[in-house]
Design a protein around this motif. Structure first.
Motif, PDB file in Angstrom:
ATOM      1  N   ASP A 146     -16.790   9.424  29.072  1.00 52.55           N
ATOM      2  CA  ASP A 146     -16.306   8.264  29.800  1.00 52.55           C
ATOM      3  C   ASP A 146     -15.361   7.469  28.899  1.00 52.55           C
ATOM      4  O   ASP A 146     -15.087   7.863  27.754  1.00 52.55           O
TER       5      ASP A 146
ATOM      6  N   ASP B 146     -15.580   4.602  27.284  1.00 55.95           N
ATOM      7  CA  ASP B 146     -16.122   4.058  26.038  1.00 55.95           C
ATOM      8  C   ASP B 146     -16.267   5.156  24.981  1.00 55.95           C
ATOM      9  O   ASP B 146     -15.927   4.945  23.814  1.00 55.95           O
ATOM     10  N   ARG B 147     -16.756   6.302  25.383  1.00 57.99           N
ATOM     11  CA  ARG B 147     -16.931   7.386  24.420  1.00 57.99           C
ATOM     12  C   ARG B 147     -15.577   7.866  23.894  1.00 57.99           C
ATOM     13  O   ARG B 147     -15.417   8.153  22.712  1.00 57.99           O
TER      14      ARG B 147
ATOM     15  N   ALA C 278     -12.796   6.050  23.684  1.00 60.79           N
ATOM     16  CA  ALA C 278     -12.260   5.017  22.798  1.00 60.79           C
ATOM     17  C   ALA C 278     -12.872   5.131  21.410  1.00 60.79           C
ATOM     18  O   ALA C 278     -12.173   5.004  20.389  1.00 60.79           O
ATOM     19  N   ASN C 279     -14.168   5.388  21.351  1.00 58.75           N
ATOM     20  CA  ASN C 279     -14.834   5.557  20.058  1.00 58.75           C
ATOM     21  C   ASN C 279     -14.300   6.780  19.321  1.00 58.75           C
ATOM     22  O   ASN C 279     -14.124   6.754  18.092  1.00 58.75           O
TER      23      ASN C 279
ATOM     24  N   VAL D 289      -7.199   5.299  28.544  1.00 66.42           N
ATOM     25  CA  VAL D 289      -7.461   4.757  27.218  1.00 66.42           C
ATOM     26  C   VAL D 289      -6.280   5.114  26.325  1.00 66.42           C
ATOM     27  O   VAL D 289      -5.878   6.270  26.261  1.00 66.42           O
TER      28      VAL D 289
ATOM     29  N   GLU E 174      -7.824  -0.292  27.088  1.00 68.40           N
ATOM     30  CA  GLU E 174      -8.169   0.440  28.311  1.00 68.40           C
ATOM     31  C   GLU E 174      -7.414  -0.145  29.496  1.00 68.40           C
ATOM     32  O   GLU E 174      -7.171  -1.358  29.561  1.00 68.40           O
TER      33      GLU E 174
ATOM     34  N   SER F  40     -14.464   6.834  34.705  1.00 69.33           N
ATOM     35  CA  SER F  40     -15.160   5.562  34.543  1.00 69.33           C
ATOM     36  C   SER F  40     -16.665   5.825  34.485  1.00 69.33           C
ATOM     37  O   SER F  40     -17.163   6.784  35.074  1.00 69.33           O
ATOM     38  N   ALA F  41     -17.370   4.990  33.747  1.00 72.29           N
ATOM     39  CA  ALA F  41     -18.821   5.146  33.643  1.00 72.29           C
ATOM     40  C   ALA F  41     -19.456   4.843  35.003  1.00 72.29           C
ATOM     41  O   ALA F  41     -19.166   3.820  35.619  1.00 72.29           O
TER      42      ALA F  41
ATOM     43  N   GLU G  35      -6.581   0.266  20.115  1.00 72.02           N
ATOM     44  CA  GLU G  35      -7.168   0.888  21.316  1.00 72.02           C
ATOM     45  C   GLU G  35      -7.280  -0.129  22.440  1.00 72.02           C
ATOM     46  O   GLU G  35      -7.654  -1.276  22.239  1.00 72.02           O
TER      47      GLU G  35
END
Length: 320
Positions: free
Chosen positions: A286, A288-289, A291-292, A315, A304, A262-263, A302
């Motif tokens: 993290d 978000d990265r 998922a991208n 993810v 989470e 987690s961030a 996608e």
């Protein structure tokens, strides 16, 4: 329930010795680990009352509160069953052992997980069983079509970085029609896994196959209905090289589920995560990265799945 944040530990009077407070929180962590381990086989209320001095440490740290005559553990550590409580204890014990190694001057980064002793590998591996149960009980039912796929004879799951195969075994138990293939780059940990599976000796254990392989060398094509990837345990280079191979290993319509960190907004938590990743040869991706990255590789759907507050985020994304 208020708990001092990591950065607040450093907001001390200049005349104080911060190591005294840091050492006290180490003992509080030790009290939490022991409590969670005991709660794997006994009612939590009994565990808290049976060791009043240990529980007093948890109360002083803000991890236990009093509700009338009852003692209540912080909600983040109220697990649904004994095995999950034990897995949580083992994960924190593994982290604590690694911290002790760092304090003793172990270099860590020279060999990453290969430099850890067998006990750390066992604790870390057994902790992953809780993640396996969470994937089976919470993630798979939420991913369109995946539960049905895994209920078919001949369905297959790939467990990357299988370690001692505890997560692979949890998935095999949850999906009795599926074959689980566990791969790991460390032959030593695979030998530990073989012993663990032999000791279990169940039908589910017989459906777990172990392979000595690096993620960058996975060559299966359209072979798996689900791939599990614990991303923090891979170097960034291995993650970048291995991710396309894992996506190709998915059957059309299959899902990859990736464990990520987690961030962290707190600077101390970010710094510790960076040091830990560097010592163990991991990466700092993290959720978000990640998922991208999955979207950039053409995956869709996608989503989470948070685990516990401040804990890993899973993810998931689907191959067309």
């Amino acid at each position: 329930m208020s708990v001092p944040t990591p950065s607040s530990l450093l907001s001390l009077d200049p005349n104080d010795d911060p190591s005294t407070t840091l050492e006290a929180f180490t003992w509080a962590l030790a009290a939490l680990i022991a409590t969670l381990d005991d709660a794997a086989t006994k009612p939590l209320a009994d565990v808290l009352t049976a060791n009043p001095h240990r529980t007093a440490v948890l109360e002083a740290a803000g991890l236990v509160r009093r509700d009338g005559d009852s003692l209540v553990l912080h909600r983040s550590y109220q697990y649904p069953d004994g095995p999950t409580s034990r897995s949580a204890a083992q994960a924190r014990l593994s982290s604590l052992r690694q911290a002790v190694g760092a304090a003793a001057g172990d270099q860590g980064a020279a060999g990453g997980w290969a430099d850890q002793d067998d006990e750390v590998l066992r604790n870390q591996g057994r902790a992953s069983a809780g993640t396996g149960r969470a994937i089976a009980g919470e993630v798979v039912p939420a991913l369109p079509g995946l539960a049905e796929r895994l209920d078919r004879p001949g369905s297959r799951i790939l467990d990357v970085g299988t370690g001692i195969a505890a997560l692979a075994l949890a998935l095999a138990e949850a999906f009795p029609r599926a074959e689980v293939v566990g791969v790991d780059v460390m032959e030593r940990v695979l030998e530990l896994a073989r012993r663990e599976l032999a000791d279990v000796g169940t039908e589910a254990a017989g459906r777990v196959t172990l392979r000595h392989a690096d993620v960058v060398d996975v060559a299966d094509r359209a072979a798996y209905d689900m791939v599990w990837l614990p991303a923090p345990f891979l170097s960034e280079a291995a993650l970048i090289q291995g991710l396309p191979r894992l996506i190709e290993a998915l059957k059309p319509g299959g899902w990859i589920v990736v464990g990520t960190n987690s961030a962290a907004s707190d600077p101390l938590l970010r710094a510790v995560a960076g040091w830990h990743a560097a010592r163990n040869g991991g990466n700092a991706y993290d959720a978000d990265r990640m998922a991208n990255a999955l979207t950039a590789h053409g995956l869709r759907g996608e989503r989470e799945f948070p685990t516990v507050p401040g804990g890993p985020v899973l993810v998931a994304a689907q191959r067309d």
